[in-house]
Design a protein around this motif. Structure first.
Motif, PDB file in Angstrom:
ATOM      1  N   TRP A 158       0.451  -0.957   0.151  1.00  0.00           N
ATOM      2  CA  TRP A 158      -0.070  -0.080  -0.044  1.00  0.00           C
ATOM      3  C   TRP A 158       1.021   1.243  -0.035  1.00  0.00           C
ATOM      4  O   TRP A 158       0.444   2.196  -0.520  1.00  0.00           O
ATOM      5  CB  TRP A 158      -1.454   0.139   0.794  1.00  0.00           C
ATOM      6  CG  TRP A 158      -1.830  -1.228   1.167  1.00  0.00           C
ATOM      7  CD1 TRP A 158      -2.787  -1.509   0.252  1.00  0.00           C
ATOM      8  CD2 TRP A 158      -2.729  -1.659   2.575  1.00  0.00           C
ATOM      9  NE1 TRP A 158      -3.564  -2.529   0.412  1.00  0.00           N
ATOM     10  CE2 TRP A 158      -3.586  -3.035   1.931  1.00  0.00           C
ATOM     11  CE3 TRP A 158      -2.386  -1.140   3.766  1.00  0.00           C
ATOM     12  CZ2 TRP A 158      -4.240  -3.431   2.544  1.00  0.00           C
ATOM     13  CZ3 TRP A 158      -2.974  -2.450   4.591  1.00  0.00           C
ATOM     14  CH2 TRP A 158      -4.208  -3.338   4.099  1.00  0.00           C
ATOM     15  N   MET A 159       2.405   1.440   0.922  1.00  0.00           N
ATOM     16  CA  MET A 159       2.728   2.678   0.928  1.00  0.00           C
ATOM     17  C   MET A 159       3.370   2.557  -0.767  1.00  0.00           C
ATOM     18  O   MET A 159       3.976   3.943  -1.542  1.00  0.00           O
ATOM     19  CB  MET A 159       4.147   2.199   1.670  1.00  0.00           C
ATOM     20  CG  MET A 159       3.267   2.476   3.411  1.00  0.00           C
ATOM     21  SD  MET A 159       4.923   2.468   4.364  1.00  0.00           S
ATOM     22  CE  MET A 159       5.386   4.421   4.144  1.00  0.00           C
ATOM     23  N   MET A 160       3.739   1.608  -1.184  1.00  0.00           N
ATOM     24  CA  MET A 160       4.694   1.893  -2.594  1.00  0.00           C
ATOM     25  C   MET A 160       3.729   1.944  -3.703  1.00  0.00           C
ATOM     26  O   MET A 160       3.830   3.473  -4.209  1.00  0.00           O
ATOM     27  CB  MET A 160       4.744   0.724  -3.004  1.00  0.00           C
ATOM     28  CG  MET A 160       5.881   0.341  -3.867  1.00  0.00           C
ATOM     29  SD  MET A 160       4.370   0.149  -5.478  1.00  0.00           S
ATOM     30  CE  MET A 160       4.268  -1.261  -5.686  1.00  0.00           C
ATOM     31  N   LEU A 191       5.163  -8.079  -6.848  1.00  0.00           N
ATOM     32  CA  LEU A 191       4.910  -5.783  -6.070  1.00  0.00           C
ATOM     33  C   LEU A 191       6.384  -5.357  -5.906  1.00  0.00           C
ATOM     34  O   LEU A 191       6.874  -4.414  -6.492  1.00  0.00           O
ATOM     35  CB  LEU A 191       4.308  -5.439  -4.927  1.00  0.00           C
ATOM     36  CG  LEU A 191       2.768  -5.534  -5.772  1.00  0.00           C
ATOM     37  CD1 LEU A 191       1.943  -5.173  -4.615  1.00  0.00           C
ATOM     38  CD2 LEU A 191       2.380  -5.837  -6.896  1.00  0.00           C
ATOM     39  N   GLY A 192       7.693  -6.590  -6.817  1.00  0.00           N
ATOM     40  CA  GLY A 192       9.088  -6.033  -7.161  1.00  0.00           C
ATOM     41  C   GLY A 192       9.348  -6.371  -5.071  1.00  0.00           C
ATOM     42  O   GLY A 192      10.707  -6.197  -4.915  1.00  0.00           O
ATOM     43  N   GLY A 193       9.163  -7.533  -4.184  1.00  0.00           N
ATOM     44  CA  GLY A 193       9.334  -7.715  -3.133  1.00  0.00           C
ATOM     45  C   GLY A 193      10.267  -9.485  -3.794  1.00  0.00           C
ATOM     46  O   GLY A 193      10.883  -9.843  -4.885  1.00  0.00           O
ATOM     47  N   SER A 194      11.264  -8.682  -2.723  1.00  0.00           N
ATOM     48  CA  SER A 194      12.797 -10.545  -2.401  1.00  0.00           C
ATOM     49  C   SER A 194      12.327 -11.956  -1.431  1.00  0.00           C
ATOM     50  O   SER A 194      11.472 -11.602  -0.675  1.00  0.00           O
ATOM     51  CB  SER A 194      13.647  -9.395  -1.739  1.00  0.00           C
ATOM     52  OG  SER A 194      15.251 -10.536  -1.905  1.00  0.00           O
ATOM     53  N   LEU A 195      12.770 -13.086  -2.722  1.00  0.00           N
ATOM     54  CA  LEU A 195      12.533 -14.306  -1.954  1.00  0.00           C
ATOM     55  C   LEU A 195      13.771 -14.403  -0.465  1.00  0.00           C
ATOM     56  O   LEU A 195      14.284 -13.073  -0.738  1.00  0.00           O
ATOM     57  CB  LEU A 195      13.052 -14.981  -2.498  1.00  0.00           C
ATOM     58  CG  LEU A 195      12.467 -15.530  -3.933  1.00  0.00           C
ATOM     59  CD1 LEU A 195      12.693 -16.300  -5.127  1.00  0.00           C
ATOM     60  CD2 LEU A 195      10.228 -15.419  -3.747  1.00  0.00           C
ATOM     61  N   GLY A 196      13.473 -14.446   0.247  1.00  0.00           N
ATOM     62  CA  GLY A 196      13.501 -14.412   1.949  1.00  0.00           C
ATOM     63  C   GLY A 196      13.852 -13.846   2.802  1.00  0.00           C
ATOM     64  O   GLY A 196      14.267 -13.815   3.614  1.00  0.00           O
ATOM     65  N   ARG A 197      12.954 -12.516   2.171  1.00  0.00           N
ATOM     66  CA  ARG A 197      12.969 -11.268   3.110  1.00  0.00           C
ATOM     67  C   ARG A 197      12.382 -11.449   4.987  1.00  0.00           C
ATOM     68  O   ARG A 197      12.896 -11.447   5.570  1.00  0.00           O
ATOM     69  CB  ARG A 197      12.307 -10.407   2.096  1.00  0.00           C
ATOM     70  CG  ARG A 197      11.628  -8.773   3.001  1.00  0.00           C
ATOM     71  CD  ARG A 197      13.054  -8.484   3.391  1.00  0.00           C
ATOM     72  NE  ARG A 197      12.913  -6.831   4.122  1.00  0.00           N
ATOM     73  CZ  ARG A 197      13.344  -7.313   5.259  1.00  0.00           C
ATOM     74  NH1 ARG A 197      12.645  -8.683   6.790  1.00  0.00           N
ATOM     75  NH2 ARG A 197      12.810  -5.807   6.220  1.00  0.00           N
ATOM     76  N   VAL A 221      18.236  -3.889  -4.369  1.00  0.00           N
ATOM     77  CA  VAL A 221      19.191  -3.474  -5.613  1.00  0.00           C
ATOM     78  C   VAL A 221      18.656  -4.650  -6.644  1.00  0.00           C
ATOM     79  O   VAL A 221      18.098  -3.453  -7.859  1.00  0.00           O
ATOM     80  CB  VAL A 221      20.925  -4.175  -4.448  1.00  0.00           C
ATOM     81  CG1 VAL A 221      21.419  -4.701  -6.138  1.00  0.00           C
ATOM     82  CG2 VAL A 221      21.470  -3.719  -4.153  1.00  0.00           C
ATOM     83  N   GLN A 222      17.634  -4.999  -6.698  1.00  0.00           N
ATOM     84  CA  GLN A 222      16.725  -6.536  -7.738  1.00  0.00           C
ATOM     85  C   GLN A 222      16.269  -5.235  -8.366  1.00  0.00           C
ATOM     86  O   GLN A 222      15.113  -4.639  -9.267  1.00  0.00           O
ATOM     87  CB  GLN A 222      16.054  -7.500  -6.577  1.00  0.00           C
ATOM     88  CG  GLN A 222      17.189  -8.377  -6.578  1.00  0.00           C
ATOM     89  CD  GLN A 222      16.698  -9.426  -5.807  1.00  0.00           C
ATOM     90  OE1 GLN A 222      16.251 -10.485  -6.114  1.00  0.00           O
ATOM     91  NE2 GLN A 222      16.923  -9.313  -4.712  1.00  0.00           N
ATOM     92  N   ASP A 223      15.300  -4.089  -7.255  1.00  0.00           N
ATOM     93  CA  ASP A 223      13.877  -3.253  -7.752  1.00  0.00           C
ATOM     94  C   ASP A 223      14.880  -2.430  -8.829  1.00  0.00           C
ATOM     95  O   ASP A 223      14.427  -1.777 -10.394  1.00  0.00           O
ATOM     96  CB  ASP A 223      13.645  -2.418  -6.632  1.00  0.00           C
ATOM     97  CG  ASP A 223      12.606  -3.720  -6.159  1.00  0.00           C
ATOM     98  OD1 ASP A 223      12.477  -4.357  -6.769  1.00  0.00           O
ATOM     99  OD2 ASP A 223      12.167  -2.976  -4.812  1.00  0.00           O
ATOM    100  N   MET A 224      16.525  -1.923  -8.592  1.00  0.00           N
ATOM    101  CA  MET A 224      16.758  -0.447  -9.184  1.00  0.00           C
ATOM    102  C   MET A 224      17.158  -1.081 -10.337  1.00  0.00           C
ATOM    103  O   MET A 224      17.399  -1.040 -11.446  1.00  0.00           O
ATOM    104  CB  MET A 224      18.159  -0.396  -8.765  1.00  0.00           C
ATOM    105  CG  MET A 224      18.015   0.936  -7.478  1.00  0.00           C
ATOM    106  SD  MET A 224      16.422   1.692  -7.517  1.00  0.00           S
ATOM    107  CE  MET A 224      15.158   1.528  -6.600  1.00  0.00           C
ATOM    108  N   ALA A 225      17.263  -2.857 -10.585  1.00  0.00           N
ATOM    109  CA  ALA A 225      18.631  -3.122 -11.965  1.00  0.00           C
ATOM    110  C   ALA A 225      17.310  -4.470 -12.092  1.00  0.00           C
ATOM    111  O   ALA A 225      17.269  -4.613 -14.076  1.00  0.00           O
ATOM    112  CB  ALA A 225      19.033  -3.848 -11.284  1.00  0.00           C
TER     113      ALA A 225
END
Length: 423
Positions: free
Chosen positions: A162-164, A186-192, A360-364
């Motif tokens: 929701w924030m994003m 939505l651009g999240g990372s596995l393992g977070r 980093v993954q989102d930026m790339a």
């Protein structure tokens, strides 16, 4: 907690300042003139968050976003929804993020935010309205190159989504990198979600080796059974340690033979707490601190280990899964009793490390497998343990002081090299 002690030592911020004062004598002389930059936040924003409730009434909530230090990069730190959130606490949490990111040598500064609210008393729609209005209020000072929020106590991936979305709507285009801890699609990372607990396990494993503490058969006590405590407990259980005592907001359970942690996780997912778990004895909450244990994992809120409790602990190793769980005076007692402490700024840094990976993954716009993420996480955490342990040996100090020496040198060198504007 002892009420008299809490009143006399009110404030996580005071705990943080005491930690900074302790590290000052170890710093290089040319950095001392800059140390006051660590004793005050760069920016603190207090916002009113009015929302329309489901019954049509309007309620106001108080929200905060504090950026403690940005000398090494954008601010990084979670958003906490809890009825006890207040400015003093958020300032301290933001400062600990400054130290934590520097200990891991991540290109970030420290920030933190929160709203004084009990999220369990809000409906899903009220929670979404609260989040979107709060995001709007703090939007001028956040962004993927400015300050990047993440989940904390009382918040989760949905709230980050929701924030994003709210921030992206304000900007007119999708900005996935404005927050971390988002849903994966939505651009999240596995393992977070499991990263902080995994970091507690990895650092605990490394330090246990160094103090010759055999993990197999070791007795573990865990305070807090959310994402951090439950994952750390599960990994220690898999390593053949015995999780004998668990405490959360519903009570304290004990089993001298150890719990099946996977079954306990499944039970908590349904019943929202550990109380009532089969094959467990419900004991008094204060008895948690006197249980026979080898490793203590405080993974709840700050200010839990008081001097009184420190005198009673039977643990050989304390792994700080929570932020600021140990009062400085209590730490002195633990160290005098030769109880090793892996400090929060190192022990629970797995979450911010994988948040960095997500950013980093989102930026790339290129995403890694969970295996790659865990491999990178373990490597960084082990390197940080080695750096801190070496510094502790070199300076003849505690691991916390060593972590602060490393972090403060990195932060203050950046501050010195950037200079003061205007000169």
């Amino acid at each position: 907690m002892s009420l008299s002690y809490e009143m006399e030592n009110s404030g996580a911020w005071q705990t943080y300042l005491a930690q900074i004062n302790r590290v000052a004598p170890y710093l290089e002389e040319d950095l001392i003139p800059f140390i006051n930059t660590l004793k005050r936040p760069k920016r603190a924003l207090i916002v009113d968050v009015p929302i329309v409730m489901d019954d049509g009434s309007i309620q106001h909530f108080e929200g905060y976003r504090v950026q403690h230090n940005l000398s090494r990069g954008p601010g990084k730190g979670g958003i906490r929804y809890h009825p006890d959130v207040e400015l003093n606490e958020v300032m301290a949490l933001s400062a600990w993020m400054t130290i934590k990111t520097a200990v891991l040598n991540l290109p970030y500064g420290g920030a933190k935010g929160g709203i004084r609210v009990d999220p369990r008393k809000l409906s899903p729609r009220e929670l979404e309205r609260l989040t979107r209005r709060f995001t709007t209020e703090i939007s001028p000072i956040i962004g993927p190159q400015i300050d990047i929020p993440a989940p904390d106590v009382g918040t989760n991936a949905d709230i980050m989504g929701w924030m994003m979305d709210t921030y992206s709507t304000i900007k007119g285009h999708t900005v996935t990198g404005v927050v971390t801890g988002k849903p994966v699609h939505l651009g999240g990372s596995l393992g977070r979600v499991r990263a902080t607990g995994r970091g507690v396990f990895v650092t605990g494993l490394e330090v246990a080796k160094k103090i010759n503490l055999t993990l197999e058969g070791s007795r573990i006590a865990v305070q807090g059974f959310g994402n951090v405590g439950s994952e750390a407990a599960y990994l220690f259980h898999k390593a053949n340690a015995k999780v004998v005592c668990v405490q959360d907001h519903t009570g304290t359970i004990f089993n001298a033979d150890g719990f099946d942690v996977k079954q306990l996780q499944d039970y908590v997912a349904i019943h929202k707490g550990v109380a009532g778990f089969p094959d467990a004895t419900l004991i008094e909450d204060e008895a948690f601190w006197t249980v026979e244990m080898d490793i203590l994992i405080p993974a709840a809120l700050e200010g839990q280990i008081t001097p009184e409790r420190a005198q009673k602990l039977t643990a050989k190793l304390v792994l700080e899964g929570a932020n600021g769980p140990t009062y400085p005076e209590a730490e002195d007692i633990l160290l005098q009793r030769q109880i090793m402490i892996v400090p929060d700024v190192l022990c629970n840094a797995g979450g911010v490390t994988v948040s960095y990976f997500e950013w980093v993954q989102d930026m790339a716009s290129y995403f890694w497998t969970e295996e790659e993420i865990n491999e990178r996480l373990d490597k960084l955490m082990i390197k940080a343990v080695e750096d801190v342990w070496h510094t502790a040996d070199d300076k003849d100090c505690s691991l916390r002081t060593a972590a602060y020496i490393l972090a403060c040198e990195r932060i203050l060198k950046a501050r010195k090299e950037r200079g003061i504007f205007p000169g």
